[in-house]
Design a protein around this motif. Sequence first.
Motif, PDB file in Angstrom:
ATOM      1  N   SER A  25       0.802  -1.234   0.000  1.00 17.91           N
ATOM      2  CA  SER A  25       0.000   0.000   0.000  1.00 17.91           C
ATOM      3  C   SER A  25       0.830   1.278   0.000  1.00 17.91           C
ATOM      4  O   SER A  25       0.393   2.312   0.490  1.00 17.91           O
ATOM      5  CB  SER A  25      -0.980   0.025   1.173  1.00 17.91           C
ATOM      6  N   PHE A  26       2.037   1.216  -0.547  1.00 17.26           N
ATOM      7  CA  PHE A  26       2.831   2.432  -0.686  1.00 17.26           C
ATOM      8  C   PHE A  26       2.408   3.202  -1.932  1.00 17.26           C
ATOM      9  O   PHE A  26       2.157   4.393  -1.877  1.00 17.26           O
ATOM     10  CB  PHE A  26       4.333   2.115  -0.760  1.00 17.26           C
ATOM     11  N   LEU A  27       2.352   2.513  -3.060  1.00 17.37           N
ATOM     12  CA  LEU A  27       2.006   3.145  -4.326  1.00 17.37           C
ATOM     13  C   LEU A  27       1.151   2.209  -5.157  1.00 17.37           C
ATOM     14  O   LEU A  27       1.430   1.007  -5.218  1.00 17.37           O
ATOM     15  CB  LEU A  27       3.257   3.461  -5.150  1.00 17.37           C
ATOM     16  N   ASN A  28       0.169   2.767  -5.815  1.00 18.04           N
ATOM     17  CA  ASN A  28      -0.600   2.013  -6.772  1.00 18.04           C
ATOM     18  C   ASN A  28       0.355   1.542  -7.858  1.00 18.04           C
ATOM     19  O   ASN A  28       1.289   2.251  -8.230  1.00 18.04           O
ATOM     20  CB  ASN A  28      -1.688   2.917  -7.359  1.00 18.04           C
ATOM     21  N   TYR A  29       0.111   0.361  -8.392  1.00 14.22           N
ATOM     22  CA  TYR A  29       1.001  -0.216  -9.407  1.00 14.22           C
ATOM     23  C   TYR A  29       1.140   0.689 -10.632  1.00 14.22           C
ATOM     24  O   TYR A  29       2.164   0.693 -11.295  1.00 14.22           O
ATOM     25  CB  TYR A  29       0.491  -1.596  -9.821  1.00 14.22           C
ATOM     26  N   ASN A  30       0.122   1.465 -10.932  1.00 16.74           N
ATOM     27  CA  ASN A  30       0.134   2.310 -12.127  1.00 16.74           C
ATOM     28  C   ASN A  30       0.855   3.648 -11.940  1.00 16.74           C
ATOM     29  O   ASN A  30       1.011   4.394 -12.899  1.00 16.74           O
ATOM     30  CB  ASN A  30      -1.292   2.559 -12.608  1.00 16.74           C
ATOM     31  N   VAL A  31       1.280   3.960 -10.732  1.00 19.44           N
ATOM     32  CA  VAL A  31       2.005   5.208 -10.479  1.00 19.44           C
ATOM     33  C   VAL A  31       3.487   4.954 -10.732  1.00 19.44           C
ATOM     34  O   VAL A  31       4.072   4.023 -10.186  1.00 19.44           O
ATOM     35  CB  VAL A  31       1.791   5.698  -9.026  1.00 19.44           C
ATOM     36  N   GLU A  32       4.105   5.798 -11.563  1.00 18.36           N
ATOM     37  CA  GLU A  32       5.515   5.624 -11.885  1.00 18.36           C
ATOM     38  C   GLU A  32       6.394   5.893 -10.666  1.00 18.36           C
ATOM     39  O   GLU A  32       6.090   6.759  -9.858  1.00 18.36           O
ATOM     40  CB  GLU A  32       5.925   6.565 -13.008  1.00 18.36           C
ATOM     41  N   PHE A  33       7.469   5.138 -10.572  1.00 15.37           N
ATOM     42  CA  PHE A  33       8.424   5.292  -9.472  1.00 15.37           C
ATOM     43  C   PHE A  33       9.556   6.189  -9.951  1.00 15.37           C
ATOM     44  O   PHE A  33      10.294   5.818 -10.869  1.00 15.37           O
ATOM     45  CB  PHE A  33       8.972   3.919  -9.052  1.00 15.37           C
ATOM     46  N   HIS A  34       9.688   7.358  -9.350  1.00 14.51           N
ATOM     47  CA  HIS A  34      10.753   8.303  -9.691  1.00 14.51           C
ATOM     48  C   HIS A  34      11.497   8.670  -8.409  1.00 14.51           C
ATOM     49  O   HIS A  34      10.911   9.230  -7.490  1.00 14.51           O
ATOM     50  CB  HIS A  34      10.187   9.591 -10.305  1.00 14.51           C
ATOM     51  N   GLU A  37      11.375  12.373  -7.430  1.00 10.90           N
ATOM     52  CA  GLU A  37      10.082  12.747  -6.851  1.00 10.90           C
ATOM     53  C   GLU A  37       9.924  12.171  -5.443  1.00 10.90           C
ATOM     54  O   GLU A  37       9.252  12.751  -4.603  1.00 10.90           O
ATOM     55  CB  GLU A  37       8.936  12.278  -7.739  1.00 10.90           C
ATOM     56  N   MET A  38      10.526  11.005  -5.202  1.00  9.91           N
ATOM     57  CA  MET A  38      10.484  10.435  -3.853  1.00  9.91           C
ATOM     58  C   MET A  38      11.218  11.345  -2.875  1.00  9.91           C
ATOM     59  O   MET A  38      10.783  11.516  -1.740  1.00  9.91           O
ATOM     60  CB  MET A  38      11.139   9.054  -3.819  1.00  9.91           C
ATOM     61  N   ILE A  39      12.322  11.927  -3.326  1.00 11.45           N
ATOM     62  CA  ILE A  39      13.103  12.802  -2.461  1.00 11.45           C
ATOM     63  C   ILE A  39      12.385  14.121  -2.226  1.00 11.45           C
ATOM     64  O   ILE A  39      12.296  14.604  -1.104  1.00 11.45           O
ATOM     65  CB  ILE A  39      14.506  13.045  -3.072  1.00 11.45           C
ATOM     66  N   ASP A  40      11.854  14.703  -3.294  1.00 14.35           N
ATOM     67  CA  ASP A  40      11.207  16.020  -3.208  1.00 14.35           C
ATOM     68  C   ASP A  40       9.993  16.042  -4.131  1.00 14.35           C
ATOM     69  O   ASP A  40      10.083  16.486  -5.272  1.00 14.35           O
ATOM     70  CB  ASP A  40      12.217  17.102  -3.608  1.00 14.35           C
ATOM     71  N   PRO A  41       8.858  15.528  -3.633  1.00 13.79           N
ATOM     72  CA  PRO A  41       7.685  15.387  -4.496  1.00 13.79           C
ATOM     73  C   PRO A  41       7.100  16.734  -4.936  1.00 13.79           C
ATOM     74  O   PRO A  41       6.841  17.594  -4.112  1.00 13.79           O
ATOM     75  CB  PRO A  41       6.686  14.613  -3.649  1.00 13.79           C
ATOM     76  N   HIS A  42       6.953  16.888  -6.233  1.00 16.40           N
ATOM     77  CA  HIS A  42       6.325  18.082  -6.804  1.00 16.40           C
ATOM     78  C   HIS A  42       5.196  17.709  -7.749  1.00 16.40           C
ATOM     79  O   HIS A  42       4.135  18.324  -7.710  1.00 16.40           O
ATOM     80  CB  HIS A  42       7.342  18.922  -7.585  1.00 16.40           C
ATOM     81  N   LYS A  43       5.437  16.735  -8.590  1.00 16.88           N
ATOM     82  CA  LYS A  43       4.490  16.402  -9.647  1.00 16.88           C
ATOM     83  C   LYS A  43       3.605  15.207  -9.319  1.00 16.88           C
ATOM     84  O   LYS A  43       2.495  15.112  -9.819  1.00 16.88           O
ATOM     85  CB  LYS A  43       5.243  16.121 -10.951  1.00 16.88           C
ATOM     86  N   ILE A  44       4.090  14.297  -8.511  1.00 11.61           N
ATOM     87  CA  ILE A  44       3.355  13.061  -8.231  1.00 11.61           C
ATOM     88  C   ILE A  44       2.800  13.125  -6.815  1.00 11.61           C
ATOM     89  O   ILE A  44       3.491  12.861  -5.836  1.00 11.61           O
ATOM     90  CB  ILE A  44       4.255  11.828  -8.444  1.00 11.61           C
ATOM     91  N   LYS A  45       1.528  13.489  -6.709  1.00 11.70           N
ATOM     92  CA  LYS A  45       0.917  13.744  -5.399  1.00 11.70           C
ATOM     93  C   LYS A  45       0.876  12.501  -4.509  1.00 11.70           C
ATOM     94  O   LYS A  45       0.903  12.618  -3.299  1.00 11.70           O
ATOM     95  CB  LYS A  45      -0.485  14.302  -5.574  1.00 11.70           C
ATOM     96  N   GLU A  46       0.850  11.313  -5.115  1.00  7.62           N
ATOM     97  CA  GLU A  46       0.801  10.085  -4.314  1.00  7.62           C
ATOM     98  C   GLU A  46       2.020   9.931  -3.421  1.00  7.62           C
ATOM     99  O   GLU A  46       1.960   9.287  -2.374  1.00  7.62           O
ATOM    100  CB  GLU A  46       0.671   8.852  -5.224  1.00  7.62           C
TER     101      GLU A  46
END
Length: 72
Positions: A25-34, A37-46
């Motif tokens: 339950s960390f990320l939906n399978y369809n959400v790209e892993f970047h 963005e993990m370090i400093d999320p701007h574009k991926i609200k999840e």
Amino acid sequence: MVRSSRWRTALGSLKSFRKQLAIESFLNYNVEFHCAEMIDPHKIKEFTSISVPDRWKLIERYAETIGENSAF
């Protein structure tokens, strides 16, 4: 870089990693892993719903997945 002869194995490994994140339950399978963005999320609200320590742990797990797989 992935050797052309090993791309299926590499892709399978990354898909398994992503499926595990979805199961946990960390990320939906369809959400790209970047990682950026993990370090400093701007574009991926999840990513903002994941705590900072957990985001760093996920980056570490991702690096370990790549490092452990001889296909990469």
